[in-house]
Scaffold this motif. Sequence first.
Motif, short mmCIF file in Angstrom:
data_model
loop_
_atom_site.label_atom_id
_atom_site.label_comp_id
_atom_site.label_asym_id
_atom_site.label_seq_id
_atom_site.Cartn_x
_atom_site.Cartn_y
_atom_site.Cartn_z
N ALA A 88 0.80 -1.22 0.00
CA ALA A 88 0.00 0.00 0.00
C ALA A 88 0.84 1.27 0.00
O ALA A 88 0.29 2.37 0.00
N LEU A 89 2.15 1.14 -0.01
CA LEU A 89 3.03 2.32 0.09
C LEU A 89 2.91 3.22 -1.14
O LEU A 89 2.90 2.75 -2.28
N GLY A 90 2.84 4.53 -0.91
CA GLY A 90 2.87 5.49 -2.00
C GLY A 90 4.31 5.71 -2.45
O GLY A 90 5.16 6.08 -1.63
N ILE A 91 4.57 5.46 -3.74
CA ILE A 91 5.94 5.60 -4.28
C ILE A 91 5.88 6.48 -5.53
O ILE A 91 5.31 6.08 -6.55
N LEU A 92 6.43 7.67 -5.44
CA LEU A 92 6.45 8.59 -6.58
C LEU A 92 7.86 8.67 -7.15
O LEU A 92 8.80 9.00 -6.43
N VAL A 93 8.00 8.36 -8.42
CA VAL A 93 9.29 8.52 -9.10
C VAL A 93 9.42 9.97 -9.55
O VAL A 93 8.52 10.53 -10.18
N ILE A 94 10.54 10.59 -9.20
CA ILE A 94 10.86 11.94 -9.67
C ILE A 94 12.20 11.82 -10.39
O ILE A 94 13.25 11.74 -9.76
N SER A 95 12.15 11.78 -11.71
CA SER A 95 13.34 11.41 -12.48
C SER A 95 13.48 12.27 -13.73
O SER A 95 12.52 12.89 -14.20
N ALA A 96 14.69 12.29 -14.26
CA ALA A 96 14.93 12.97 -15.54
C ALA A 96 14.66 12.05 -16.72
O ALA A 96 14.54 12.50 -17.85
N LEU A 103 10.06 4.12 -17.89
CA LEU A 103 8.77 4.42 -17.28
C LEU A 103 8.00 3.13 -16.95
O LEU A 103 7.55 2.92 -15.82
N LEU A 104 7.86 2.28 -17.96
CA LEU A 104 7.10 1.05 -17.76
C LEU A 104 7.79 0.14 -16.74
O LEU A 104 7.13 -0.54 -15.95
N GLY A 105 9.13 0.15 -16.75
CA GLY A 105 9.86 -0.65 -15.76
C GLY A 105 9.57 -0.19 -14.35
O GLY A 105 9.37 -1.01 -13.45
N ALA A 106 9.51 1.13 -14.15
CA ALA A 106 9.22 1.67 -12.81
C ALA A 106 7.79 1.35 -12.38
O ALA A 106 7.54 0.98 -11.23
N LEU A 107 6.85 1.48 -13.32
CA LEU A 107 5.45 1.20 -12.98
C LEU A 107 5.24 -0.29 -12.71
O LEU A 107 4.50 -0.67 -11.79
N ARG A 108 5.90 -1.13 -13.50
CA ARG A 108 5.78 -2.57 -13.27
C ARG A 108 6.39 -2.96 -11.93
O ARG A 108 5.92 -3.90 -11.27
N ALA A 109 7.43 -2.25 -11.53
CA ALA A 109 8.08 -2.54 -10.25
C ALA A 109 7.22 -2.14 -9.07
O ALA A 109 7.42 -2.64 -7.96
N GLY A 110 6.24 -1.24 -9.32
CA GLY A 110 5.34 -0.86 -8.24
C GLY A 110 5.24 0.62 -7.95
O GLY A 110 4.64 1.02 -6.95
N ALA A 111 5.81 1.47 -8.82
CA ALA A 111 5.69 2.91 -8.60
C ALA A 111 4.23 3.34 -8.70
O ALA A 111 3.49 2.86 -9.55
N THR A 112 3.84 4.26 -7.82
CA THR A 112 2.47 4.77 -7.82
C THR A 112 2.30 5.85 -8.88
O THR A 112 1.23 5.98 -9.49
#
Length: 229
Positions: A88-96, A103-112
């Motif tokens: 349930a953790l909120g995880i926001l990627v802030i990246s260049a 993007l898809l890799g981060a979302l598949r890993a669980g980024a919110t």
Amino acid sequence: MPLPPLPPELLLPAPVLVVEDDPLIRQRLLGILAHLGYQADALLFAETLAQARHLVQESPIALALVDLGLPDGNGIDLITELRNSDPALGILVISAWSTEDVLLGALRAGATGYVLKERDDLEVSLSIRSVLRGGAPIDPFIARRIIAELQPAPSPSTETAASDEVKLSMREGQILELVAEGLANREIAEKLFLSRYTVECHIKHIYRKLAVSSRVKAVREARSRGLLL
């Protein structure tokens, strides 16, 4: 105009883990989080994957802001670990990084959610607010790319014509003009109030779009295509 602090009825989850190796970006995020109502003792900062993992072991995390390009690895690995330990953790990627595979890799890993560093403080603040409210914010630039991927493929004739046309974003155009003036990455970063890492990412994107491998070739190719005077 800056946004008002979050309403008191919306409890701020703490502590917040901020994983970012650029000191300027860390200071910027500190200011944004402070404006949202966070006190300094509610924020945990890590510059590397190793530091982040140590902090997670020391204390449960209520919210995570994660960069992807870190000195000792990829933030996606950390996202996977955080998601596995707390679904349930909120995880926001802030990246260049704005490429589709990252993007898809981060979302598949669980980024919110996912927002680009080049966005101004208001946009970053809105993304954090969205995560705090249970949303899943995606940077508009990236969202448009995803929508484009879902649209029907163009006809062969249209695809051929499009392949000859190079379109640079407004930010890429600004950076390319400064490259043409002979400015180094650090000078460009200071002039545009960006991190050097962000500038380097934009230049890589420009190289890819122009199919070149150096600054000189990028300027020459851009001029030949009418992208630079």
